[in-house]
Design a protein around this motif. Structure first.
Motif, mmCIF file in Angstrom:
data_model
loop_
_atom_site.group_PDB
_atom_site.id
_atom_site.type_symbol
_atom_site.label_atom_id
_atom_site.label_comp_id
_atom_site.label_asym_id
_atom_site.label_seq_id
_atom_site.Cartn_x
_atom_site.Cartn_y
_atom_site.Cartn_z
ATOM 1 N N UNK A 1 37.073 66.260 42.970
ATOM 2 C CA UNK A 1 37.717 66.195 44.275
ATOM 3 C C UNK A 1 38.662 67.388 44.411
ATOM 4 N N UNK A 2 38.925 67.819 45.617
ATOM 5 C CA UNK A 2 39.877 68.878 45.869
ATOM 6 C C UNK A 2 39.422 70.247 45.408
ATOM 7 N N UNK A 3 38.141 70.478 45.364
ATOM 8 C CA UNK A 3 37.638 71.759 44.896
ATOM 9 C C UNK A 3 37.570 72.766 46.044
ATOM 10 N N UNK A 4 37.310 74.004 45.703
ATOM 11 C CA UNK A 4 37.197 75.065 46.689
ATOM 12 C C UNK A 4 35.848 74.963 47.409
ATOM 13 N N UNK A 5 35.782 75.351 48.691
ATOM 14 C CA UNK A 5 34.524 75.259 49.449
ATOM 15 C C UNK A 5 33.353 75.960 48.788
ATOM 16 N N UNK A 6 33.566 77.138 48.213
ATOM 17 C CA UNK A 6 32.453 77.849 47.592
ATOM 18 C C UNK A 6 31.932 77.096 46.372
ATOM 19 N N UNK A 7 32.812 76.357 45.697
ATOM 20 C CA UNK A 7 32.374 75.545 44.566
ATOM 21 C C UNK A 7 31.567 74.342 45.047
ATOM 22 N N UNK A 8 31.933 73.801 46.214
ATOM 23 C CA UNK A 8 31.181 72.679 46.769
ATOM 24 C C UNK A 8 29.744 73.088 47.080
ATOM 25 N N UNK A 9 29.561 74.308 47.579
ATOM 26 C CA UNK A 9 28.212 74.805 47.878
ATOM 27 C C UNK A 9 27.428 74.966 46.581
ATOM 28 N N UNK A 10 28.052 75.534 45.564
ATOM 29 C CA UNK A 10 27.377 75.700 44.270
ATOM 30 C C UNK A 10 27.037 74.339 43.667
ATOM 31 N N UNK A 11 27.949 73.394 43.767
ATOM 32 C CA UNK A 11 27.697 72.043 43.252
ATOM 33 C C UNK A 11 26.536 71.407 44.018
ATOM 34 N N UNK B 1 24.145 61.303 53.985
ATOM 35 C CA UNK B 1 25.226 61.486 53.020
ATOM 36 C C UNK B 1 24.768 62.373 51.871
ATOM 37 N N UNK B 2 23.582 62.108 51.358
ATOM 38 C CA UNK B 2 23.033 62.939 50.277
ATOM 39 C C UNK B 2 22.875 64.378 50.776
ATOM 40 N N UNK B 3 22.421 64.556 51.994
ATOM 41 C CA UNK B 3 22.264 65.898 52.565
ATOM 42 C C UNK B 3 23.616 66.609 52.628
ATOM 43 N N UNK B 4 24.672 65.904 53.043
ATOM 44 C CA UNK B 4 26.008 66.522 53.098
ATOM 45 C C UNK B 4 26.489 66.925 51.707
ATOM 46 N N UNK C 1 24.558 67.757 49.167
ATOM 47 C CA UNK C 1 23.749 68.895 48.721
ATOM 48 C C UNK C 1 24.059 70.168 49.498
ATOM 49 N N UNK C 2 24.567 70.041 50.713
ATOM 50 C CA UNK C 2 24.947 71.212 51.504
ATOM 51 C C UNK C 2 26.383 71.643 51.235
ATOM 52 N N UNK C 3 27.108 70.865 50.420
ATOM 53 C CA UNK C 3 28.486 71.194 50.096
ATOM 54 C C UNK C 3 29.478 70.826 51.171
ATOM 55 N N UNK C 4 29.077 69.974 52.119
ATOM 56 C CA UNK C 4 29.959 69.580 53.212
ATOM 57 C C UNK C 4 30.768 68.339 52.888
ATOM 58 N N UNK C 5 30.451 67.654 51.808
ATOM 59 C CA UNK C 5 31.173 66.439 51.426
ATOM 60 C C UNK C 5 30.997 66.194 49.940
ATOM 61 N N UNK C 6 31.910 65.422 49.391
ATOM 62 C CA UNK C 6 31.814 64.981 47.990
ATOM 63 C C UNK C 6 31.815 63.464 47.973
ATOM 64 N N UNK C 7 31.199 62.918 46.981
ATOM 65 C CA UNK C 7 31.156 61.465 46.848
ATOM 66 C C UNK C 7 32.529 60.921 46.504
#
Length: 70
Positions: free
Chosen positions: A15-25, A53-56, A58-64
């Motif tokens: 949680x609280x990660x940087x946006x570019x890391x969310x895309x990589x994740x 939700x899964x799509x978000x 995988x697109x880095x727009x949300x975290x579980x």
């Protein structure tokens, strides 16, 4: 091949990660799902969420949520 859900959810746990890391994740999540030969809908059903939700994730727009990743 089945998707190892703890591994899949491990990528979502931070949680609280940087946006570019969310895309990589998200890319790693997508790759893990594809290696397992699963569709987004199948992952969503196993985790009790909807496909969008899964799509978000995988697109880095949300975290579980943390509850889901335990």
């Amino acid at each position: 091949m089945s998707l190892h859900l703890p591994l899949y959810t491990h990528y979502m746990a931070r949680q609280g990660s940087q946006p570019e890391l969310d895309v990589a994740r998200g890319r790693r999540l997508c790759a893990a799902r594809e290696r397992a030969g699963l569709q987004m809908q199948e992952v969503a059903a196993r985790l009790g969420v909807n496909r969008a939700t899964v799509r978000r994730w995988e697109n880095g727009h949300a975290c579980a949520s943390r509850e889901l990743t335990r």
